[in-house]
Design an enzyme around this catalytic site. Structure first.
Site, PDB file in Angstrom:
ATOM      1  N   GLU A 188       0.865  -1.177   0.000  1.00 20.76           N
ATOM      2  CA  GLU A 188       0.000   0.000   0.000  1.00 20.76           C
ATOM      3  C   GLU A 188       0.901   1.226   0.000  1.00 20.76           C
ATOM      4  OE1 GLU A 188      -4.056  -1.228   2.350  1.00 20.76           O
ATOM      5  OE2 GLU A 188      -2.308  -0.785   3.613  1.00 20.76           O
ATOM      6  N   ASN A 189       0.656   2.129  -0.961  1.00 21.22           N
ATOM      7  CA  ASN A 189       1.500   3.331  -1.073  1.00 21.22           C
ATOM      8  C   ASN A 189       2.980   2.972  -1.170  1.00 21.22           C
ATOM      9  OD1 ASN A 189      -0.796   5.077  -0.766  1.00 21.22           O
ATOM     10  ND2 ASN A 189      -0.731   4.667   1.444  1.00 21.22           N
ATOM     11  N   GLU A 220       5.397  -9.601   2.011  1.00 13.43           N
ATOM     12  CA  GLU A 220       6.505  -9.303   2.909  1.00 13.43           C
ATOM     13  C   GLU A 220       6.014  -8.492   4.105  1.00 13.43           C
ATOM     14  OE1 GLU A 220      10.109  -7.907   0.960  1.00 13.43           O
ATOM     15  OE2 GLU A 220       9.312  -8.499  -0.999  1.00 13.43           O
ATOM     16  N   MET A 244      15.363 -13.885  -1.979  1.00 13.50           N
ATOM     17  CA  MET A 244      15.875 -12.550  -2.292  1.00 13.50           C
ATOM     18  C   MET A 244      17.280 -12.350  -1.722  1.00 13.50           C
ATOM     19  SD  MET A 244      12.313 -10.396  -1.912  1.00 13.50           S
ATOM     20  CE  MET A 244      11.718 -11.271  -0.458  1.00 13.50           C
ATOM     21  N   THR A 245      18.242 -13.027  -2.335  1.00 10.21           N
ATOM     22  CA  THR A 245      19.632 -13.009  -1.863  1.00 10.21           C
ATOM     23  C   THR A 245      20.379 -11.797  -2.415  1.00 10.21           C
ATOM     24  OG1 THR A 245      19.939 -14.692  -3.593  1.00 10.21           O
ATOM     25  CG2 THR A 245      19.978 -15.441  -1.308  1.00 10.21           C
ATOM     26  N   TYR A 246      19.944 -10.631  -1.975  1.00  8.96           N
ATOM     27  CA  TYR A 246      20.602  -9.380  -2.336  1.00  8.96           C
ATOM     28  C   TYR A 246      20.173  -8.310  -1.337  1.00  8.96           C
ATOM     29  CZ  TYR A 246      16.118  -9.296  -4.855  1.00  8.96           C
ATOM     30  OH  TYR A 246      14.784  -9.409  -5.190  1.00  8.96           O
ATOM     31  N   GLU A 247      20.759  -7.133  -1.464  1.00  8.39           N
ATOM     32  CA  GLU A 247      20.479  -5.989  -0.592  1.00  8.39           C
ATOM     33  C   GLU A 247      21.142  -6.098   0.779  1.00  8.39           C
ATOM     34  OE1 GLU A 247      18.168  -2.827  -1.397  1.00  8.39           O
ATOM     35  OE2 GLU A 247      19.506  -3.553  -2.972  1.00  8.39           O
ATOM     36  N   TRP A 251      16.309  -9.030 -10.076  1.00  4.06           N
ATOM     37  CA  TRP A 251      15.683  -7.769  -9.715  1.00  4.06           C
ATOM     38  C   TRP A 251      16.662  -6.683 -10.139  1.00  4.06           C
ATOM     39  CZ3 TRP A 251      11.049  -6.092  -8.361  1.00  4.06           C
ATOM     40  CH2 TRP A 251      10.933  -4.773  -7.900  1.00  4.06           C
TER      41      TRP A 251
END
Length: 428
Positions: free
Chosen positions: A174-175, A217, A280-283, A405
């Protein structure tokens, strides 16, 4: 193909002669942003069959063969040298192309604003021949069970033209922020949930989606089992249509890992319920944090090795960034790093006359520079070496594949090396 790291004094003409290629072929293959100002430490992929290796101190035919996944007898035969001949330092050996493995690839594409930028659509069109799945991001769940649609533009047509499976990505945003309250409603209000699933089915039929992908998430830890039950119900509905179901998972290293992003993601349950997951193996290095590699190989390996204790490798897609960040130093909490593509990073190093370094532990390139205002910067990004390290990890762990991504940040070396390492599955 050969990965060459630029050394002092290197020119494209000299590199082309050394590898039996041409300057034009090398420039076109890599879309080199700085052909007349090569940067020391920059990588260039040479588009040849197989590769070459120059013998170094301590090498033997056996150790070189092990390094490249072949036998010392085959290496000796191809290079026409006796198997027991001592190797001269500097001797050039030809290394045959390694066998490719079957793999699946996904890429998210995220239109922003009120229109789809032509460059973003072109990026999807260029990447699609290398993809199994194309994933427009994202349909947003609404609190009444309806869906807010993303800008699809020509993405469905691009997917069909390239035999990609069109992935319907659905988020609890949301937003532009993940909402635990929205997740609570969708996962616990059965009337809303039924309406939500009906809307998904109607939309997927209309658009032509064949994988339904939930990227939920920041869920409440209390909703862990509610999420699992929702996925079971969704799976049963989608299998009636012949569709796949997949999920995105936060990068965990244990089942007990604490934190709002982790606790509701049950690796073992997702491994049993869905067809595959994107982890999500990044960041690790992110826009709001201190300068470091975005996806350092050690933490990536740790997450994936844990995942393999909870589900089979053929259900795991490794997440991979197609970007890096440019941080202003010293890092100040609340500041934001600028996202850069690998091509932009190379040009930035060239413009500032600085060499690109490589962190062997993180398996990632980086450099520092000072801008015109005297501010210091640190840049971490991806290159051919770092992405090859990830491909080697996928093959070592026998994973399903890789998920990017996101499209729109140019990294031509990635796609060159995809074709070198994998037979990409296209699902018709």
């Amino acid at each position: 193909m050969q990965i060459h790291v630029i050394q002092p004094g290197d020119t494209l003409a000299g590199i082309a002669r050394a590898y039996g290629s041409t300057v034009n072929d090398i420039v076109e293959a890599n879309d080199i942003p700085n052909p007349n100002r090569l940067v020391v430490g920059q990588t260039v992929v040479i588009p040849i069959i197989g590769s070459f290796y120059w013998v170094q101190q301590g090498d033997s035919l056996y150790s070189i063969a092990r390094k490249f996944g072949t036998s010392y007898q085959e290496l000796a035969r191809i290079n026409r040298i006796p198997v027991d001949q001592p190797l001269r330092i500097g001797l050039r050996l030809y290394i045959p192309q390694r066998p490719k493995v079957r793999s699946e690839t996904n890429a998210y594409v995220e239109p922003r604003g009120n229109t789809v930028a032509p460059a973003l659509e072109n990026a999807a069109r260029e990447a699609a021949p290398y993809l199994t799945y194309l994933a427009p991001f994202s349909y947003q769940a609404l609190r009444d069970g309806s869906l807010k649609e993303p800008l699809l533009n020509n993405f469905p047509q691009i997917a069909r033209a390239n035999n990609n499976t069109l992935m319907m990505v659905i988020t609890n945003q949301e937003n532009d922020q993940f909402s635990d309250e929205l997740g609570r409603i969708i996962l616990n209000d059965m009337t809303v949930q039924e309406r939500f699933l009906n809307n998904i089915v109607d939309t997927a039929r209309r658009v032509g989606f064949r994988d339904i992908h939930f990227d939920f998430e920041f869920l409440r830890p209390a909703d862990r089992e509610a999420y699992n039950n929702f996925l079971r119900k969704a799976r049963d509905r989608f299998r009636q249509q012949g569709w796949l179901i997949s999920t995105a998972l936060a990068p965990k290293t244990s089942a007990e890992q604490k934190g709002a992003w982790y606790e509701a993601h049950d690796y073992r349950a997702h491994g049993e319920i869905v067809d595959f997951v994107v982890i999500m193996t990044y960041e690790w290095g992110y826009s709001g944090g201190p300068a470091m590699a975005v996806s350092p190989i050690g933490p990536v390996r740790e997450v994936l090795e844990y995942a393999l204790t909870e589900m089979p490798g053929n259900k795991i897609m490794m997440g991979q960034n197609l970007y890096g960040y440019d941080w202003t130093l010293p890092f100040v909490q609340g500041s934001t790093a600028r996202a850069v593509s690998p091509q932009q990073a190379i040009q930035l190093a060239a413009d500032n006359g600085v060499a690109i370094q490589y962190d062997q532990k993180a398996q990632a390139p980086f450099f520092n520079y000072t801008d015109r205002e005297g501010k210091r910067h640190e840049v971490w990004f991806e290159d051919a070496r770092s992405i090859q390290a990830k491909f080697d990890l996928i093959k070592e762990l026998n994973l399903r594949g890789i998920s990017y991504w996101k499209l729109g940040l140019s990294f031509p070396q990635n796609w060159l090396l995809i074709t070198e390492n994998f037979n990409v599955v296209n699902q018709t």
